[in-house]
Design a protein around this motif. Structure first.
Motif, mmCIF file in Angstrom:
data_model
loop_
_atom_site.group_PDB
_atom_site.id
_atom_site.type_symbol
_atom_site.label_atom_id
_atom_site.label_comp_id
_atom_site.label_asym_id
_atom_site.label_seq_id
_atom_site.Cartn_x
_atom_site.Cartn_y
_atom_site.Cartn_z
ATOM 1 N N GLY A 223 0.797 -1.219 0.000
ATOM 2 C CA GLY A 223 0.000 0.000 0.000
ATOM 3 C C GLY A 223 0.829 1.267 0.000
ATOM 4 O O GLY A 223 0.286 2.371 -0.046
ATOM 5 N N TRP A 224 2.149 1.124 0.048
ATOM 6 C CA TRP A 224 3.025 2.298 0.039
ATOM 7 C C TRP A 224 3.137 2.893 -1.361
ATOM 8 O O TRP A 224 3.011 2.191 -2.371
ATOM 9 C CB TRP A 224 4.423 1.924 0.534
ATOM 10 N N GLN A 225 3.429 4.172 -1.413
ATOM 11 C CA GLN A 225 3.716 4.861 -2.661
ATOM 12 C C GLN A 225 5.201 4.670 -2.984
ATOM 13 O O GLN A 225 6.072 5.033 -2.178
ATOM 14 C CB GLN A 225 3.388 6.351 -2.545
ATOM 15 N N VAL A 226 5.502 4.133 -4.157
ATOM 16 C CA VAL A 226 6.881 3.767 -4.487
ATOM 17 C C VAL A 226 7.211 4.148 -5.928
ATOM 18 O O VAL A 226 6.321 4.428 -6.733
ATOM 19 C CB VAL A 226 7.119 2.249 -4.304
ATOM 20 N N THR A 227 8.490 4.124 -6.226
ATOM 21 C CA THR A 227 8.945 4.318 -7.605
ATOM 22 C C THR A 227 8.881 2.989 -8.349
ATOM 23 O O THR A 227 9.169 1.931 -7.789
ATOM 24 C CB THR A 227 10.388 4.845 -7.633
ATOM 25 N N SER A 228 8.514 3.053 -9.617
ATOM 26 C CA SER A 228 8.470 1.860 -10.456
ATOM 27 C C SER A 228 8.559 2.302 -11.915
ATOM 28 O O SER A 228 7.706 3.072 -12.374
ATOM 29 C CB SER A 228 7.177 1.080 -10.224
ATOM 30 N N PRO A 229 9.613 1.889 -12.640
ATOM 31 C CA PRO A 229 10.679 0.988 -12.208
ATOM 32 C C PRO A 229 11.679 1.705 -11.303
ATOM 33 O O PRO A 229 11.749 2.923 -11.271
ATOM 34 C CB PRO A 229 11.341 0.588 -13.525
ATOM 35 N N SER A 230 12.449 0.893 -10.593
ATOM 36 C CA SER A 230 13.462 1.405 -9.678
ATOM 37 C C SER A 230 14.671 0.491 -9.743
ATOM 38 O O SER A 230 14.619 -0.604 -10.335
ATOM 39 C CB SER A 230 12.887 1.454 -8.251
ATOM 40 N N SER A 231 15.772 0.940 -9.157
ATOM 41 C CA SER A 231 16.947 0.082 -9.014
ATOM 42 C C SER A 231 17.850 0.679 -7.955
ATOM 43 O O SER A 231 17.818 1.888 -7.702
ATOM 44 C CB SER A 231 17.711 -0.059 -10.340
ATOM 45 N N SER A 232 18.638 -0.171 -7.323
ATOM 46 C CA SER A 232 19.640 0.290 -6.370
ATOM 47 C C SER A 232 20.948 0.400 -7.130
ATOM 48 O O SER A 232 21.375 -0.574 -7.765
ATOM 49 C CB SER A 232 19.767 -0.695 -5.205
ATOM 50 N N PRO A 233 21.586 1.576 -7.130
ATOM 51 C CA PRO A 233 22.687 1.854 -8.061
ATOM 52 C C PRO A 233 23.670 0.710 -8.286
ATOM 53 O O PRO A 233 24.337 0.248 -7.354
ATOM 54 C CB PRO A 233 23.370 3.053 -7.419
ATOM 55 N N GLU A 234 23.692 0.234 -9.544
ATOM 56 C CA GLU A 234 24.676 -0.693 -10.080
ATOM 57 C C GLU A 234 24.666 -2.077 -9.406
ATOM 58 O O GLU A 234 25.589 -2.866 -9.591
ATOM 59 C CB GLU A 234 26.080 -0.074 -10.005
ATOM 60 N N ASN A 235 23.623 -2.377 -8.638
ATOM 61 C CA ASN A 235 23.583 -3.651 -7.924
ATOM 62 C C ASN A 235 22.505 -4.562 -8.517
ATOM 63 O O ASN A 235 21.601 -4.116 -9.212
ATOM 64 C CB ASN A 235 23.315 -3.424 -6.437
ATOM 65 N N THR A 236 22.626 -5.861 -8.232
ATOM 66 C CA THR A 236 21.682 -6.868 -8.719
ATOM 67 C C THR A 236 21.279 -7.806 -7.591
ATOM 68 O O THR A 236 21.916 -7.850 -6.536
ATOM 69 C CB THR A 236 22.293 -7.696 -9.867
ATOM 70 N N PHE A 237 20.217 -8.560 -7.832
ATOM 71 C CA PHE A 237 19.705 -9.492 -6.824
ATOM 72 C C PHE A 237 19.203 -10.756 -7.515
ATOM 73 O O PHE A 237 19.004 -10.794 -8.742
ATOM 74 C CB PHE A 237 18.571 -8.839 -6.023
ATOM 75 N N TYR A 238 19.004 -11.795 -6.709
ATOM 76 C CA TYR A 238 18.417 -13.036 -7.205
ATOM 77 C C TYR A 238 16.903 -12.974 -7.063
ATOM 78 O O TYR A 238 16.368 -12.592 -6.021
ATOM 79 C CB TYR A 238 18.932 -14.233 -6.416
ATOM 80 N N MET A 239 16.230 -13.346 -8.130
ATOM 81 C CA MET A 239 14.778 -13.483 -8.074
ATOM 82 C C MET A 239 14.423 -14.861 -7.511
ATOM 83 O O MET A 239 15.268 -15.761 -7.474
ATOM 84 C CB MET A 239 14.191 -13.313 -9.470
ATOM 85 N N PRO A 240 13.178 -15.073 -7.081
ATOM 86 C CA PRO A 240 12.777 -16.388 -6.564
ATOM 87 C C PRO A 240 13.000 -17.527 -7.557
ATOM 88 O O PRO A 240 13.231 -18.670 -7.147
ATOM 89 C CB PRO A 240 11.293 -16.196 -6.258
ATOM 90 N N ASN A 241 12.977 -17.210 -8.869
ATOM 91 C CA ASN A 241 13.179 -18.259 -9.877
ATOM 92 C C ASN A 241 14.660 -18.527 -10.157
ATOM 93 O O ASN A 241 14.997 -19.300 -11.051
ATOM 94 C CB ASN A 241 12.455 -17.897 -11.182
ATOM 95 N N GLY A 242 15.557 -17.848 -9.399
ATOM 96 C CA GLY A 242 16.990 -18.072 -9.562
ATOM 97 C C GLY A 242 17.665 -17.160 -10.560
ATOM 98 O O GLY A 242 18.887 -17.088 -10.614
ATOM 99 N N LYS A 243 16.871 -16.457 -11.361
ATOM 100 C CA LYS A 243 17.444 -15.496 -12.295
ATOM 101 C C LYS A 243 17.857 -14.236 -11.546
ATOM 102 O O LYS A 243 17.457 -14.010 -10.399
ATOM 103 C CB LYS A 243 16.440 -15.165 -13.395
ATOM 104 N N THR A 244 18.642 -13.414 -12.212
ATOM 105 C CA THR A 244 19.080 -12.167 -11.589
ATOM 106 C C THR A 244 18.468 -10.972 -12.300
ATOM 107 O O THR A 244 18.115 -11.042 -13.482
ATOM 108 C CB THR A 244 20.612 -12.032 -11.621
#
Length: 778
Positions: free
Chosen positions: A503-524
């Motif tokens: 329910g929060w107001q957020v930016t979309s799309p967004s990113s954290s500078p130059e960083n990546t993460f794993y998605m639940p499906n194992g992709k990044t």
């Protein structure tokens, strides 16, 4: 109880800069010529730069002009991008981040090459001045010399080298004048007629050397990325001799049998200056007519108006007899034996700021104003996801406040293009700048989704220009920057969307500078919704605009709109199950736990959303975040961690990171991970050379000595054990337009003084106790 501070009552308590210089010489010095550029000595006057190597047979001096850029104004906006924004957001809300990232790469990045070439352009070396010496008529390819010494005096912004060949002492003095605005090299021999040399000038491309009379010229035009006719430049070289004669041979100035030669170098570009050629000629002729001693003193006097505002003494400086390169090694092995090196490094940061910044010109870039290449690493541009901001972090506390103004004007220049970018990609109000910019006001996303669509850059810039107001209390300045702040807030306010999960107001799309993460499906992926840095920057910006609106008495409706929106934003930090602050709205697994960026702690520094007394839970979570992140990285990353730990009041950990930063290196490879270090000339390494590490560390040292972000001034908030024995600082600045002097012994403040141009009450934390005092009239 309110007290008026009269704690410094005698002149003996005001230790003048000369005394500090005697105790701890603010000097870099060496016993041999520079073998690589990273050993040369940086000189600058905010516009011109010069780095001499002090060679005996051949002296190579790299010349720079902060405005010399390839490239040109371009419109790389994709004006159809906003049409795919709903689909990008839909994919993100469905958890299909990787697909959203693919769509961004296809339809939501800039047009053209982006930062990979012109017309984006790059900061470039101006020229190389070569001086070839002859001793007794030999070609001197292997000349024997002794008693060599080379030095840079920080408190005078002058360099010198001396050596002896065949019983003759040769001396060279160098400075880029804060007086006549030329670079000057004085060559001399202590015996008449023993100075023989030839002077040439060149650059790797797009430069033609010629001579007119006894003047040496280098001129050319850089590539603009369209018709090839970009920025024009010219460099002029003339000499004045004592004894001997000068002649021209093969576009070189040839000096024979002189006792002294003064080389004057005037340079300029047509960046906002159509009359640059005539101006460089006028400047050169004026400088030559000024006696050398007068010019040098004029230069020193003007420089010291800025430099002498601050003095620092942290105690014993045992290793001043070692050359600076050896001293750096000794400090790394036994840091507590040399308390003078942190002082030297802090003042070196201030020196670099003064030498690479001039009001009315461009702010310092990734390399300040010093470069020795045509294609400077990372274009020598303005990275907006920490680097250009870090370049300016020490300025306010280090009493160099006006040097923030070139950045303010660069940001002001982004608005027109930024408004186009806001409409093209987000159909939004206000203005936006993403990750990179240049003198041509590039605001578009970069050429890759993984880093190029980070949109925190413009909001982060607004923090820098707001900090200048907080330190100065200049209402006229606030009035001038209010449209910048408001326009940025309008952009973020108009792009926020409701996250269906929270329910929060957020930016979309967004990113954290130059960083990546794993998605639940194992992709990044890098693309997400509501990265923590976005949430923190937007919260801070909205609060600052609300405050400015109240002070200026305007925009009540917009103020109320932002106040309402603040209640719908995510909190300044979300604590994950493992006790750390989440980098993303979702608790994604990081692909690299020791990533160089620590963007989700923006709320800790430079913002004040996370404090040890105001948000203790978040402060503890920040500590856990930093412990997992580790202490290594490029120099700028280590410097950022110094600042974090200082804000967390852990002086020993901050000092540990400072010691890590100060490890000697000569690496020049392009590094994105661990490494960092300091070159023999004390410039910071990514590697390669990036000046933000110098500025960030200087800010960190300042933050260890004084803080004022939490609503009060705190003295010695993060002093490490190594500095507790005794010390004194004079001239540091605090928010609210206060100047602070203090002395301490055994980690306790013994005397202090707080002054202001407008005396008033202020809260101050001294030795763990809060007091309210009235500052003295400055």
């Amino acid at each position: 109880m309110i007290r008026r501070v009269f704690l410094f009552t005698t002149a003996c308590l005001f230790v003048i800069n000369a005394c500090f210089a005697q105790q701890q010489p603010l000097k870099l010095w060496y016993d041999k010529p520079a073998q690589v550029w990273e050993e040369t000595l940086p000189l600058g006057n905010g516009r011109l730069g010069m780095m001499p190597d002090g060679g005996v047979s051949t002296e190579n001096i790299v010349l720079n002009d902060i405005t010399l850029w390839s490239g040109s104004q371009q419109d790389a906006n994709n004006y159809e991008a906003y049409k795919v924004l709903p689909q990008i957001r839909k994919l993100l809300f469905e958890g299909r981040n990787d697909e959203a990232q693919e769509l961004i790469n296809k339809d939501f990045i800039c047009k053209g090459k982006g930062s990979e070439g012109v017309p984006f352009g790059c900061f470039q070396v101006l020229a190389s001045l070569s001086i070839k010496f002859k001793y007794n008529g030999d070609d001197n390819s292997s000349v024997q010399f002794k008693n060599y010494e080379r030095e840079l005096l920080l408190n005078k912004a002058t360099a010198k080298c001396t050596y002896v060949v065949n019983g003759v002492t040769y001396t060279r003095e160098y400075f880029t004048s804060f007086g006549s605005d030329v670079s000057i090299v004085k060559l001399s021999a202590d015996k008449p007629g023993k100075l023989n040399c030839s002077i040439a000038i060149s650059r790797p491309e797009r430069g033609t050397a010629t001579t007119i009379g006894n003047e040496l010229l280098l001129s050319g035009q850089l590539d603009n990325g369209t018709d090839g006719n970009g920025m024009k430049y010219i460099t002029r070289v003339k000499t004045e001799l004592k004894d001997g004669a000068i002649s021209i041979s093969n576009n070189e100035l040839v000096i024979k049998d002189a006792t002294e030669a003064i080389i004057y170098i005037s340079a300029g570009t047509n960046f906002k200056d159509a009359s640059f050629k005539q101006k460089t000629e006028t400047i050169l002729n004026t400088a030559i007519k000024t006696p050398y001693a007068v010019e040098k003193q004029w230069h020193i006097t003007n420089f010291q108006k800025l430099f002498n505002r601050v003095s620092v003494n942290l105690g014993n400086a045992n290793n001043t007899t070692e050359t600076t390169d050896k001293r750096l090694i000794s400090f790394h092995n036994n840091p507590d034996a040399d308390k003078g090196l942190p002082v030297l490094f802090f003042q070196f940061g201030r020196y670099l700021s003064i030498c690479s910044t001039r009001v009315g010109l461009l702010p310092p870039n990734l390399q300040g104003l010093w470069a020795n290449q045509i294609h400077t690493p990372w274009n020598g541009d303005y990275h907006l996801d920490i680097n250009v901001q870090m370049n300016h972090w020490p300025l306010e506390v280090a009493n160099l406040s006006e040097l923030n103004l070139p950045l303010v004007e660069l940001v002001r220049g982004l608005i027109k293009n930024g408004e186009k970018t806001a409409k093209a990609y987000y159909n939004a109000d206000g203005w936006i700048a993403h990750v990179i910019t240049n003198p041509w006001h590039f605001t578009e996303p970069g050429e890759g989704a993984s880093w190029g669509v980070t949109k925190s850059g413009s909001g982060w810039l607004c923090d820098n220009i707001w900090q200048h107001y907080e330190f100065t209390n200049d209402k006229k300045y606030l009035e001038s920057i209010y449209p910048i702040l408001k326009g940025s807030a309008q952009f973020y306010n108009s792009i926020l969307v409701k996250d269906p999960k929270t329910g929060w107001q957020v930016t979309s799309p967004s990113s954290s500078p130059e960083n990546t993460f794993y998605m639940p499906n194992g992709k990044t992926a890098s693309i997400c919704i509501g990265a923590t840095i976005d949430n923190q920057i937007i919260r801070e910006l909205f609060n600052n605009v609300i405050t400015a609106s109240k002070i200026l008495g305007k925009d009540i409706a917009f103020r109320n709109e932002l106040s309402a929106k603040l209640k719908e934003l995510p909190p300044p930090g979300i604590i994950a199950k493992d006790g750390r602050i989440q980098e993303w709205l979702e608790d994604y697994k990081e692909t690299d736990q020791q990533h160089r960026h620590v963007s989700h702690l923006y709320g800790l520094y430079p913002a004040s959303l996370i404090t040890t007394d105001g948000t203790p839970d978040l402060a503890e979570a920040a500590k856990k975040t930093l412990n997992v992140r580790g202490d290594d990285g490029p120099s700028w990353s280590i410097a950022y961690k110094i600042l974090f730990w200082a804000r967390l009041h852990d002086g020993n950990r901050a000092y540990k990171l400072y010691k890590e930063l100060m490890k000697p290196t000569l690496r020049t490879d392009m590094n994105y991970g661990s490494g960092g270090g300091i070159y023999p000339n004390l410039l910071s390494a990514g590697p390669p050379f990036q000046i933000d590490g110098n500025f960030g560390a200087a800010a960190g040292i300042g933050e260890m000595l004084i803080q004022s972000h939490a609503g009060y001034i705190e003295l010695l908030p993060a002093i490490p054990d190594s500095w507790k024995q005794s010390g004194e600082v004079k001239g540091l600045r605090a928010r609210g337009n206060f100047t602070v002097d203090m002395k301490w012994k055994d980690g306790k403040i013994t005397t202090y003084r707080v002054t202001s141009s407008s005396p008033r009450k202020v809260k101050i934390m001294i030795n763990g106790k809060m007091k309210e005092i009235t500052a003295e009239k400055a």
